[in-house]
Design an enzyme around this catalytic site. Structure first.
Site, PDB file in Angstrom:
ATOM      1  N   CYS A 104      80.237  65.087 -19.361  1.00 21.60           N
ATOM      2  CA  CYS A 104      78.927  65.439 -19.507  1.00 21.60           C
ATOM      3  C   CYS A 104      78.351  64.921 -20.684  1.00 21.60           C
ATOM      4  O   CYS A 104      77.116  65.033 -20.966  1.00 21.60           O
ATOM      5  CB  CYS A 104      78.533  66.727 -19.225  1.00 21.60           C
ATOM      6  SG  CYS A 104      79.281  68.058 -20.049  1.00 21.60           S
ATOM      7  N   GLU A 155      76.314  61.890 -16.832  1.00 26.50           N
ATOM      8  CA  GLU A 155      77.735  62.260 -16.489  1.00 26.50           C
ATOM      9  C   GLU A 155      78.515  61.068 -16.060  1.00 26.50           C
ATOM     10  O   GLU A 155      78.016  60.090 -15.506  1.00 26.50           O
ATOM     11  CB  GLU A 155      77.645  63.153 -15.118  1.00 26.50           C
ATOM     12  CG  GLU A 155      78.700  64.123 -15.096  1.00 26.50           C
ATOM     13  CD  GLU A 155      78.716  65.293 -15.377  1.00 26.50           C
ATOM     14  OE1 GLU A 155      79.521  66.128 -15.080  1.00 26.50           O
ATOM     15  OE2 GLU A 155      77.608  65.722 -15.941  1.00 26.50           O
TER      16      GLU A 155
END
Length: 364
Positions: A322, A356
């Site tokens: 992330c 992401e």
């Protein structure tokens, strides 16, 4: 405030993210990477708002992170339609109810693609029986919108009507999975993109066999979806709440080849090396696992040096990140021993700079 959150802006912002990722990782020999788009609007399954009291008025507000200016929020375009419906219905019900509105300072919403809703009301006062009675009536009223549960929180106090979790149902490559999602615990906020992430990971690990070790397994999000591709799965997670949810989710999905142990990646490394013994590992023979495939989905800080060393021992690494910056730092080390085979961008957070990514590495 939300003028930039518009479907007309989506393609441009996604193209910009692709360019930024390509530039950030230009030092690596990246394959053509896969792009997984998000829904343009109403893609986020969770949202939280501060509550502003001004005389008889009661409003949701958000703050500009740079200027700290507050904005009144009537409709939040990134949140699910269910959350937006509940936002209005909740204020309509509590604005004239002194028991429910007094000292209320925040409302958190957690919804699912399957249509369940959990609402947490946070107060600067202790909650008594009168609050519970009023909240029970509120729950019954809001249940006309969707199956709803309500939690009241105050200092050292938590009142649950009637449960503190919802059950998400995800469809991945034609198969459905159920996941208990507990209030205040980590879950993927963009349900549709999460389905795409799980499908990508399934495809990336198809036919591998052997055993999968997952660090930071959370509530079993990846472990459960990937179990079909492996003989055994061993997940590690430090959060007690997430471990409990993972156990529930293993049972919900009738998976019989997953074990979850509560320990950090550092502790797991020590156990693998025989440096320490852990009571939590009683009954586990770590020498019997085939350490060929590891999956990591670390927090924004990425993998610490010890964890990088640990995962570098595996033949294959599936890395969900992330934070591209910490991923880049970790790849600078991991690519000394491994090649990047697959690279994917998941647009989990449209209209923000957050990205992401998914990477598959195999030993050189």
């Amino acid at each position: 405030m939300f003028s930039f959150i518009h479907p007309d802006n989506y393609d441009q912002q996604l193209t910009q993210k692709q360019q930024e990722i390509a530039e950030l990782f230009s030092a690596f020999d990246l394959p053509d990477f896969d792009i997984y788009e998000s829904e343009r609007l109403n893609y986020r399954q969770r949202a939280e708002f501060r509550v502003w009291h001004d005389g008889d008025a009661l409003d949701y507000i958000m703050f500009n992170s740079e200027t700290k200016q507050k904005y009144r929020v009537e409709y939040f375009p990134v949140a699910s339609e269910l959350i937006n419906t509940a936002m209005k219905a909740l204020l309509d019900e509590i604005k004239d109810n002194q028991v429910l509105r007094q000292k209320l300072f925040q409302v958190d919403f957690l919804s699912t693609l399957s249509g369940e809703l959990l609402i947490s009301l946070l107060y600067h006062k202790q909650l008594d029986q009168a609050w519970q009675d009023a909240a029970q009536v509120l729950k019954q009223t809001l249940s006309a919108i969707a199956p709803v549960d309500i939690i009241g929180r105050a200092k050292k106090q938590k009142i649950v009507l009637d449960k503190d979790y919802i059950t998400e149902v995800l469809t991945v490559q034609g198969k459905t999975y159920q996941y208990q999602q507990v209030e205040n615990s980590f879950t993927q906020p963009n349900g549709k993109v999460n389905e795409k992430m799980l499908a990508w990971a399934q495809q990336a690990s198809a036919g591998l066999g052997g055993d999968l070790i997952e660090l930071y397994c959370g509530n079993g999000n990846f472990s459960i979806a990937l179990a079909q591709n492996f003989d055994r799965v061993l997940g590690t997670e430090i959060s007690k709440t997430s471990v409990k949810s993972a156990q529930v989710n293993i049972a919900l999905n009738k998976v019989d080849n997953i074990d979850i142990v509560r320990m950090s990646s550092e502790e797991f490394s020590q156990a693998m090396n025989g440096e320490r013994q852990f009571r939590r590992l009683e009954g586990f023979d770590l020498t019997q696992y085939k350490y060929e495939t590891v999956l990591v989905d670390p927090p924004r800080a990425g993998l610490d040096p010890d964890s990088v060393e640990l995962v570098s021992r595996f033949e294959r690494i599936i890395y969900i990140s992330c934070n591209p910056e910490t991923l880049k730092d970790n790849l600078a080390v991991l690519t000394k021993t491994h090649n990047i085979e697959k690279f994917a961008l998941f647009d989990q957070f449209p209209y923000t700079h957050h990205v992401e990514t998914g990477v598959v590495l195999t030993r050189k």
